[in-house]
Design an enzyme around this catalytic site. Sequence first.
Site, PDB file in Angstrom:
ATOM      1  N   PRO A 294      -2.831   4.175  -5.291  1.00  0.00           N
ATOM      2  CA  PRO A 294      -2.804   2.744  -5.552  1.00  0.00           C
ATOM      3  C   PRO A 294      -1.409   2.247  -5.925  1.00  0.00           C
ATOM      4  CG  PRO A 294      -3.808   3.936  -7.392  1.00  0.00           C
ATOM      5  CD  PRO A 294      -3.440   4.959  -6.366  1.00  0.00           C
ATOM      6  N   GLY A 295      -1.055   1.109  -5.411  1.00  0.00           N
ATOM      7  CA  GLY A 295       0.212   0.475  -5.797  1.00  0.00           C
ATOM      8  C   GLY A 295      -0.118  -0.840  -6.473  1.00  0.00           C
ATOM      9  N   ARG A 333       6.454 -13.081  -0.582  1.00  0.00           N
ATOM     10  CA  ARG A 333       5.081 -12.941  -0.098  1.00  0.00           C
ATOM     11  C   ARG A 333       4.456 -14.255   0.410  1.00  0.00           C
ATOM     12  NH1 ARG A 333       1.172 -11.295  -2.340  1.00  0.00           N
ATOM     13  NH2 ARG A 333       0.403  -9.913  -0.728  1.00  0.00           N
ATOM     14  N   TYR A 337       3.455 -13.727   4.127  1.00  0.00           N
ATOM     15  CA  TYR A 337       2.013 -13.486   4.368  1.00  0.00           C
ATOM     16  C   TYR A 337       1.134 -14.683   4.044  1.00  0.00           C
ATOM     17  CZ  TYR A 337       3.835  -8.765   3.264  1.00  0.00           C
ATOM     18  OH  TYR A 337       4.579  -7.620   3.184  1.00  0.00           O
ATOM     19  N   CYS A 364      17.712 -22.107   1.031  1.00  0.00           N
ATOM     20  CA  CYS A 364      17.894 -23.084   2.090  1.00  0.00           C
ATOM     21  C   CYS A 364      16.989 -22.748   3.252  1.00  0.00           C
ATOM     22  CB  CYS A 364      19.348 -23.104   2.536  1.00  0.00           C
ATOM     23  SG  CYS A 364      20.369 -23.719   1.235  1.00  0.00           S
TER      24      CYS A 364
HETATM   25  N1  LLP Z   1      -0.249   4.460   0.520  1.00  0.00           N
HETATM   26  C1  LLP Z   1       0.362   4.148   1.663  1.00  0.00           C
HETATM   27  C2  LLP Z   1       0.578   5.175   2.669  1.00  0.00           C
HETATM   28  C3  LLP Z   1       0.781   2.833   1.889  1.00  0.00           C
HETATM   29  O1  LLP Z   1       1.372   2.528   3.035  1.00  0.00           O
HETATM   30  C4  LLP Z   1       0.585   1.854   0.890  1.00  0.00           C
HETATM   31  C5  LLP Z   1       1.041   0.493   1.082  1.00  0.00           C
HETATM   32  C6  LLP Z   1      -0.048   2.233  -0.302  1.00  0.00           C
HETATM   33  C7  LLP Z   1      -0.463   3.541  -0.449  1.00  0.00           C
HETATM   34  C8  LLP Z   1      -0.292   1.274  -1.435  1.00  0.00           C
HETATM   35  O2  LLP Z   1      -1.095   0.211  -1.082  1.00  0.00           O
HETATM   36  P1  LLP Z   1      -1.563  -0.806  -2.245  1.00  0.00           P
HETATM   37  O3  LLP Z   1      -2.472  -0.053  -3.168  1.00  0.00           O
HETATM   38  O4  LLP Z   1      -0.364  -1.293  -2.933  1.00  0.00           O
HETATM   39  O5  LLP Z   1      -2.278  -1.881  -1.508  1.00  0.00           O
HETATM   40  N2  LLP Z   1       4.265  -5.732   1.225  1.00  0.00           N
HETATM   41  C9  LLP Z   1       2.843  -5.919   1.405  1.00  0.00           C
HETATM   42  C10 LLP Z   1       2.064  -4.640   1.173  1.00  0.00           C
HETATM   43  C11 LLP Z   1       2.490  -3.501   2.048  1.00  0.00           C
HETATM   44  C12 LLP Z   1       1.733  -2.270   1.737  1.00  0.00           C
HETATM   45  C13 LLP Z   1       2.369  -1.098   2.365  1.00  0.00           C
HETATM   46  N3  LLP Z   1       1.712   0.125   2.108  1.00  0.00           N
HETATM   47  C14 LLP Z   1       2.370  -7.023   0.473  1.00  0.00           C
HETATM   48  O6  LLP Z   1       3.194  -7.583  -0.233  1.00  0.00           O
HETATM   49  O7  LLP Z   1       1.203  -7.347   0.451  1.00  0.00           O
END
Ligand code: LLP
Length: 439
Positions: A294-295, A333, A337, A364
């Site tokens: 999780p991120g 974001r 998105y 800008c």
């Molecule tokens: N594991 C892998 C292999 C991933 O590619 C990602 C996210 C994660 C874990 C973590 O995902 P999370 O739990 O954070 O959803 N910049 C975009 C999100 C890109 C996510 C990329 N990979 C945004 O701001 O929504």
Amino acid sequence: MTFERYGTMNVNEKGHLEVGGVDTLKLAQKYGTPLYVYDVALIRDRARGFKKTFAEMEIDAQVAYASKAFSSIAIYQLMAEEDLSLDVVSGGELYTAIKANFPKERIHFHGNNKTAEELKMALDYDIGCIVLDNYDEITLLQKLLEERKQKMAVLIRVTPGIEAHTHDYILTGQDDSKFGFGLTNGQAEKAIQEVLAAEEQFDLIGLHCHIGSQIFETTGFVMAAHRIMEQLVLWRDSLGFESKVLNLGGGFGVRYTQDDQPLDPSEYVRQIVQEVKQMAINHRLEMPEIWIEPGRSLVGEAGTTLYKIGSRKEVPGIRDYVAVDGGMNDNIRPALYEAQYEAVLAKNPLGKTEETVAIAGKCCESGDMLIWDLRLPKAFSEEILAVFCTGAYGYSMASNYNRIPRPAVVFVEDGQDKLVIKRESYADLVRNDLSFIEV
Ligand code: LLP
């Protein structure tokens, strides 16, 4: 008064927004704006929640923080303190982890185009494992390992052919993806064979998949787990391959706005584990260790950005623009998105709303809008706007567009505030610039 929003957020006796027991107006004054504020207790709570769920289900597990969501020495130290593992995706994230003294055996290295230099760095530090993403990488890493007479634990990333319901740009588990080996088109099987054949160099400990990000439903995760387990049964019989580890990635959704209704993060884990367990029992497969990454769900809701309100432009009959001293350079974001956010005035988050305004950034670029329709009390210049849920992919995707220095980052906990990333200075901005004409 408790302000029912995120974590330790409160409204203090002065009526101001407080996070981690610290008045946000004081933070804005002390550190300047824009300012990223992280609620450390909320991050700890999420980390412990994931770990507790695995413990309750008596499952061997690793919870790896997907550090692309927010990468810095301090956050890596916090995750280490909470006994998490770490997912890094570049030499820069790996370097930061090393600088943070993150336990190297719990670092996992991802990426669809790791360079030879990055792989060498991972081998120098002898990190926990590398997640193999494509055939070129297998060849390159095998060669490097052979030269160094080193052996490395690896996972193979597979794309299970799942269409998760989220924004197209953050989908990753579908067949047409730049990541990983197709599960159903024979690529994954071929990769497993190649890696197993190089047993001097690789210790193939398992498989990885990540179906996308900001996902609310459990169906996609459960289906992915099911499909991989189905394949594992076949591969046990045909290749004699047993996956000790099953890494099911991250992607658990968070609540950006009141319309978002994510499940409790541990519920995703519970359902994934149940599926894997059931499949293991049905097919007499050894229960693999479950890893997750999780991120966003660890740090997203913990982050709040404080901005100072500046100019205002009224377009009669259309909308009122209220500009703040940051924007797409610290949070891309909304522009990238169409991400939605909510915000309040830090001096009175519970104040009666009187107008609908559009919060504009200072870049800008017409697309540099943070929030299109925000209900607020009358918002005046110099007041502090607190935008919620900016902890994931905000600072980490920040840029110096328009040569705007990146903000400072502060951690708050138990009434204490700690600066963890300094605000960039103008001198920082020109640090790597070289003169064309000698002066
Ligand atoms: N594991 C892998 C292999 C991933 O590619 C990602 C996210 C994660 C874990 C973590 O995902 P999370 O739990 O954070 O959803 N910049 C975009 C999100 C890109 C996510 C990329 N990979 C945004 O701001 O929504």
